[in-house]
Write an enzyme that holds these catalytic residues in place. Structure first.
Site: not given
Length: 560
Positions: A51, A126, A474
């Site tokens: 990511c 986040k 999640s």
């Protein structure tokens, strides 16, 4: 000196501050750049997950774009915690707190160095709300750039994503796949750079932030390795220049109406329950009155149209191939379901951004269903209340699991205990697994419960076992699950008083979660209740446990 140097003049052109100028000249900055507005480029880049591993390259492209737009770009770094890597470990407790660290970092750097604007480059779930909260705190012209979604993996002809790896574990311990295929799924689930590919939390938040107006059109749906994503980074300079010239700031963009747009898009796409935490936190940081009741209202009047994983078939790359998020937004806008007059980082309104965009062609066989044939007539983000969760809880119920579940509690005081019990097949059909003392204060850090839900789904019990927790889930979680139970066990909430065998009912129609335990019995149990001992905590988690607000308040740490 440029009129746009509202803040940076103090360090670059103030004759009473020669040391600051000397340090800037030491970096090799030219006299020309010294006179230009300073823009911080905040990268959440690091090497150890897909990511974020490419974000520093994007930050470099953005810096070059700002330089070409007669701005002085300076790259700085903040952190990220990989949910996928930390999931199911003690490290997962640092995931949600990392949002606050990122916001603190952006605020500290921009205000500490008197910069005029900021571009944040975020790749994981986040990262994005943390970056946006930091932008709102400094409230100087800024843009968020999403690092982009990952492409799908493939093993033996099966299309894979990160959740495939989690669910493969459940299949393995139940003897449904062998060790060779288990390793094959693991090695092929993630083919390269980009955030988890379904409508998990990263793609949920990138879509919400684009709908809110804080990122450029297509930012949420341009894949990480696409030429479109590279071009987006190269285009940032002129946009940040316009924001500086018009003095458009994040708090001008984040309003009640733009937050409503964001929530409506999250619901319509079937997004993650984590969006409730993050959008509540963004709203509080922006000073906008936005609560769980707003989620409840919007959820009730918004159908689910996106057939995305984890409960559906498609990935964000599939929406990209059909025109990207703007094509969906145009369809939604044409149907009167978005506020088109909201300002965005282009300097134009949402409706103006979408003026020349072709709306997506919805289909019951495609990524986006038509409004008259939705996947679910009302939203999947159910805000529940009841004697188990007097201050609220959040369930992600797509409708495929059914609309209600009643079962006997099987109670665990940690995720590890629950995982071991399920691994040993102690959880049976009809059980309601209760995982507690994993809330924002009691975890601390409110870890995600993807591993236990993946064991349930992988074991073929998705329709037969429910799970409730004061932790969170999640975006990859699906099944009959309820998280964010508030008050949490650590603060004496009813979830901490449940016992094995208590009957629990979760009802997505009445929006309630209740147990057959009376108030008198709860009061009696409270007399013998002992709290979790957190006296051993140090550092980040100790501070977080002491400062963090409840899940119903977005788990922010700078409570007003």
């Amino acid at each position: 000196m440029s009129d746009l140097k509202k803040y940076s003049w103090e360090i670059s052109d103030n004759q009473e501050h020669p040391a600051g100028m000397a340090m800037l000249y030491a970096t090799g900055i030219s006299d020309e750049k010294m006179k230009q507005p300073f823009v911080g480029v905040a990268s959440c880049g690091y090497e150890s997950n897909p990511c974020n591993m490419h974000l520093n390259g994007f930050a470099k492209d953005i810096k070059e774009s700002t330089d070409q737009a007669d701005l002085a770009g300076f790259v700085f770094n903040t952190i990220g915690i990989s949910d996928g890597i930390s999931m199911g470990t003690s490290g997962m407790r640092y995931s949600l707190p990392s949002r606050e660290v990122i916001a603190d970092s952006v605020e500290s750097f921009i205000l500490g160095h008197s910069f005029d604007g900021v571009v944040t480059v975020a790749g994981c779930d986040k990262n994005m709300p943390g970056a946006v909260m930091g932008m709102l705190r400094v409230n100087r012209p800024g843009v968020m750039v999403f690092g982009g979604t990952i492409r799908s993996g493939n093993y033996k002809g099966e299309k894979l994503n990160i959740v495939s790896a989690f669910e493969a574990y459940g299949k393995r311990i139940n003897g449904q796949i062998n060790d060779e295929d288990y390793l094959g799924v693991i090695k092929n689930a993630c083919p390269g750079a980009g955030a988890c590919g379904g409508m998990y939390t990263a793609n949920t938040m990138s879509s919400a932030i684009e709908a809110m107006g804080l990122s450029l059109p297509y930012s949420s749906s341009n894949p990480a390795t696409s030429e479109e994503k590279k071009q987006e980074c190269r285009d940032i300079g002129p946009y940040i220049k316009v924001l500086l010239e018009k003095d458009i700031k994040p708090k001008d963009i984040v309003t009640k109406k733009s937050l409503e747009n964001a929530v409506r898009v999250v619901v319509a796409l079937g997004g993650s329950t984590n969006a409730t935490l993050h959008l509540l936190a963004i709203a509080r940081t922006a000073g906008v009155d936005f609560t769980l009741e707003d989620f409840k209202r919007i959820n009730a009047e918004t159908p689910v149209l996106g057939d995305f994983k984890p409960s559906g078939k498609y990935m964000m790359e599939d929406l990209h191939d059909q025109g990207g998020l703007p094509a969906f937004l145009k369809y939604f806008l044409n149907e009167g379901l978005l506020h088109g007059d909201c300002l965005t980082v282009t300097g134009k309104t949402l409706a103006e951004n979408l003026a020349d965009v072709e709306p997506i062609k919805p289909s019951v066989e495609g990524v986006i269903h038509p409004l008259d044939q939705p996947i679910k007539e009302s939203g999947h983000l159910c805000i529940l209340h009841g004697n188990v969760a007097p201050e609220g809880a959040v369930a992600k119920i797509s409708g495929k699991e059914g609309k209600s579940f009643t079962g006997k509690a099987r109670v665990y005081d940690s995720e590890v205990e629950a995982n071991e019990a399920m691994k040993n097949k102690e959880v049976q059909k009809g059980d309601v697994v209760v995982i507690r003392y994993v809330g924002p204060k009691g975890g601390p850090g409110m870890p995600e419960m993807l591993k236990p839900t993946s064991i349930i789904i992988g074991g073929g019990l998705g329709s037969d076992v429910a799970l409730i927790t004061d932790g969170r889930f999640s975006g990859g979680t699906h099944g009959f699950v309820v998280g964010h139970v508030t008050p949490e066990a650590y603060t004496g909430g009813p979830i901490g008083l449940l016992q094995n065998g208590d009957e629990i009912t979760i009802d997505a129609e009445t929006m309630e979660i209740n147990t057959n335990v009376s108030e008198e019995e709860f009061a009696e149990r409270k007399k013998n209740w002992k709290n979790k001992d957190l006296s051993h905590l140090e550092g980040t988690l100790r501070k977080y446990s002491q400062l963090v607000a409840t899940a119903s308040e977005g788990c922010i740490t700078d409570k007003k």
